[in-house]
Design a protein around this motif. Structure first.
Motif, PDB file in Angstrom:
ATOM      1  N   GLY A 162      28.727  76.453  54.376  1.00 30.03           N
ATOM      2  CA  GLY A 162      28.057  75.765  53.243  1.00 30.03           C
ATOM      3  C   GLY A 162      28.470  74.086  53.588  1.00 30.03           C
ATOM      4  O   GLY A 162      28.362  73.448  52.622  1.00 30.03           O
ATOM      5  N   GLY A 163      29.074  73.506  54.745  1.00 31.40           N
ATOM      6  CA  GLY A 163      29.321  72.402  54.884  1.00 31.40           C
ATOM      7  C   GLY A 163      30.464  71.858  54.371  1.00 31.40           C
ATOM      8  O   GLY A 163      30.559  70.777  54.250  1.00 31.40           O
ATOM      9  N   TRP A 164      31.317  72.876  53.884  1.00 30.62           N
ATOM     10  CA  TRP A 164      32.256  72.584  52.937  1.00 30.62           C
ATOM     11  C   TRP A 164      32.076  71.963  51.640  1.00 30.62           C
ATOM     12  O   TRP A 164      32.739  71.701  50.758  1.00 30.62           O
ATOM     13  N   VAL A 165      30.835  71.589  51.318  1.00 32.13           N
ATOM     14  CA  VAL A 165      30.198  70.903  50.220  1.00 32.13           C
ATOM     15  C   VAL A 165      29.467  71.820  49.484  1.00 32.13           C
ATOM     16  O   VAL A 165      28.907  71.296  48.013  1.00 32.13           O
ATOM     17  N   SER A 166      29.168  73.054  49.895  1.00 31.61           N
ATOM     18  CA  SER A 166      28.122  73.720  48.814  1.00 31.61           C
ATOM     19  C   SER A 166      28.626  75.216  49.145  1.00 31.61           C
ATOM     20  O   SER A 166      29.454  75.506  49.622  1.00 31.61           O
ATOM     21  N   HIS A 169      21.001  68.132  44.477  1.00 33.09           N
ATOM     22  CA  HIS A 169      19.811  68.813  44.843  1.00 33.09           C
ATOM     23  C   HIS A 169      20.030  69.897  45.937  1.00 33.09           C
ATOM     24  O   HIS A 169      19.199  71.039  45.806  1.00 33.09           O
ATOM     25  N   TYR A 170      20.604  69.604  46.975  1.00 32.86           N
ATOM     26  CA  TYR A 170      20.899  70.645  47.899  1.00 32.86           C
ATOM     27  C   TYR A 170      21.833  71.782  47.441  1.00 32.86           C
ATOM     28  O   TYR A 170      21.412  72.922  47.566  1.00 32.86           O
ATOM     29  N   ARG A 171      22.623  71.507  46.320  1.00 33.31           N
ATOM     30  CA  ARG A 171      23.513  72.518  45.808  1.00 33.31           C
ATOM     31  C   ARG A 171      22.520  73.313  44.813  1.00 33.31           C
ATOM     32  O   ARG A 171      22.794  74.570  44.907  1.00 33.31           O
ATOM     33  N   LYS A 172      21.806  72.716  44.160  1.00 27.97           N
ATOM     34  CA  LYS A 172      20.765  73.496  43.257  1.00 27.97           C
ATOM     35  C   LYS A 172      19.941  74.399  44.070  1.00 27.97           C
ATOM     36  O   LYS A 172      19.698  75.494  43.844  1.00 27.97           O
ATOM     37  N   LEU A 173      19.463  73.854  45.213  1.00 27.93           N
ATOM     38  CA  LEU A 173      18.531  74.706  46.117  1.00 27.93           C
ATOM     39  C   LEU A 173      19.477  75.854  46.609  1.00 27.93           C
ATOM     40  O   LEU A 173      18.963  77.123  46.669  1.00 27.93           O
ATOM     41  N   MET A 174      20.611  75.747  47.061  1.00 27.28           N
ATOM     42  CA  MET A 174      21.498  76.940  47.621  1.00 27.28           C
ATOM     43  C   MET A 174      21.724  77.770  46.302  1.00 27.28           C
ATOM     44  O   MET A 174      21.997  79.023  46.827  1.00 27.28           O
ATOM     45  N   ASN A 175      21.922  77.230  45.127  1.00 25.06           N
ATOM     46  CA  ASN A 175      22.229  78.273  44.090  1.00 25.06           C
ATOM     47  C   ASN A 175      21.128  79.117  43.501  1.00 25.06           C
ATOM     48  O   ASN A 175      21.476  79.966  42.743  1.00 25.06           O
ATOM     49  N   ILE A 176      20.152  78.854  44.235  1.00 27.84           N
ATOM     50  CA  ILE A 176      18.877  80.163  43.805  1.00 27.84           C
ATOM     51  C   ILE A 176      19.375  81.257  44.250  1.00 27.84           C
ATOM     52  O   ILE A 176      19.029  82.322  43.696  1.00 27.84           O
ATOM     53  N   TYR A 181      15.629  68.577  57.010  1.00 25.48           N
ATOM     54  CA  TYR A 181      15.704  67.322  56.570  1.00 25.48           C
ATOM     55  C   TYR A 181      16.997  66.443  57.130  1.00 25.48           C
ATOM     56  O   TYR A 181      17.862  67.074  57.125  1.00 25.48           O
ATOM     57  N   SER A 182      16.709  65.284  57.447  1.00 24.69           N
ATOM     58  CA  SER A 182      17.868  64.138  57.974  1.00 24.69           C
ATOM     59  C   SER A 182      18.369  63.905  56.885  1.00 24.69           C
ATOM     60  O   SER A 182      19.700  63.683  56.839  1.00 24.69           O
ATOM     61  N   ASN A 183      17.939  63.668  55.710  1.00 28.22           N
ATOM     62  CA  ASN A 183      18.631  63.140  54.633  1.00 28.22           C
ATOM     63  C   ASN A 183      18.452  63.923  53.482  1.00 28.22           C
ATOM     64  O   ASN A 183      17.506  64.479  53.092  1.00 28.22           O
TER      65      ASN A 183
END
Length: 303
Positions: A79-83, A23-30, A16-18
């Motif tokens: 995690g890109g410093w963000v997740s 949503h991304y954090r929730k995905l990673m938190n799986i 995904y480019s955008n």
């Protein structure tokens, strides 16, 4: 084994480019859902960075019931410093402890954009300082190896530069796994892999531009060697370094260029590129060939 056509199509669909950060954090938190977590030999503690208590998790193998006099990995997650977090990296750190026969100390540094540069780096520095200067963990400095993957590799490289410049302690060894050491992911980037691998291989160039934008506190940060370690004017007096890159990773060339600059400045450096691998492969099962290769290089280096 080369990436086949079907796999390339699947990766393109997943690249995904955008991305919406929540949503991304929730995905990673799986990844926090781990039925085996209760069997891990871990303990939690907190180390002060000023008034803030930085959470730290310690992972031991079956052979290690005490930290004293045992080789230790100080680990900084990606995690890109963000997740991502200590929780999402539980299984990875457990595997890291088992496969290297090291105690792993994982740092739960604060994330951007809520906490921008240099908060994450200062959290990591505070934990490293406490451990290197023999806090109540009683770890010998010569037994500590600094390890980070992706954004964690950025923080590890920056921490080594900062430690040298502040002169309070100094890591003897560092392992940088597909590190982000550059902040320019524009069309003018000097690194060919950013263009060649920046669209269809899960981590995209647009992702990296977004991460950098969320991490920086101002445009001047982009020129700081603690934000972009490859921009430092002085590569001397750095730890013995192992750099692992992935063939189909936009960060491949900058990681290898960083290793070359360290070597040219007189540091002891090893660089290994994992063929056919993607950014993030460190999170895969230890049964995967690429992960086995990584641990082979790591264990040879740690000897």
């Amino acid at each position: 084994m080369a990436i086949n056509k079907a796999m390339k199509l699947a990766m393109k669909a997943l690249s995904y480019s955008n991305q919406d950060l929540e949503h991304y954090r929730k995905l990673m938190n799986i990844k926090t859902i781990d039925p085996f977590k209760k069997f891990y030999d871990t303990s939690d503690k907190k180390i002060y960075n000023g008034d803030y208590l930085v959470p730290v998790r310690i992972y031991r193998t079956k052979k290690h019931k005490r930290v004293e006099d045992i080789p230790v990995i100080l680990f900084l997650h990606g995690g890109g410093w963000v997740s991502e977090s200590v929780e999402t990296y539980n299984r990875i750190c457990k595997n890291l402890a088992d496969k290297t026969n090291h105690v792993v100390v994982s740092v739960d540094y604060r994330l951007a954009p809520e906490y921008k540069f240099p908060t994450a780096l200062e959290d990591c520095y505070a934990v490293a300082k406490a451990i290197f200067l023999n806090n109540d963990l009683n770890i010998k400095p010569e037994n500590i190896t600094l390890v980070g993957d992706s954004a964690g590799g950025n923080l590890a490289a920056a921490l080594s530069l900062l430690a040298r410049d502040r002169g309070e302690f100094m890591p003897k060894r560092q392992i940088l796994i597909y590190p982000c050491v550059n902040s320019d992911f524009s069309d003018e980037t000097p690194y060919r892999s950013v263009i060649e691998n920046g669209m269809d291989y899960l981590l995209t160039r647009k992702n990296m531009i977004d991460y950098v934008d969320m991490y920086k506190s101002c445009d001047e940060d982009l020129q700081s060697p603690y934000f972009s370690p490859i921009l430092t004017k002085d590569f001397s007096n750095q730890p013995k370094t192992l750099i692992i890159t992935a063939e189909f990773d936009p960060l491949r060339d900058e990681g290898e260029a960083y290793g070359k600059k360290l070597s040219e400045a007189g540091n002891e450096v090893e660089i290994h590129r994992i063929s056919d691998a993607l950014h993030g492969f460190f999170a895969l099962s230890t049964r995967y060939f690429h992960v086995k290769q990584l641990y082979k290089y790591m264990n040879e280096f740690l000897k």
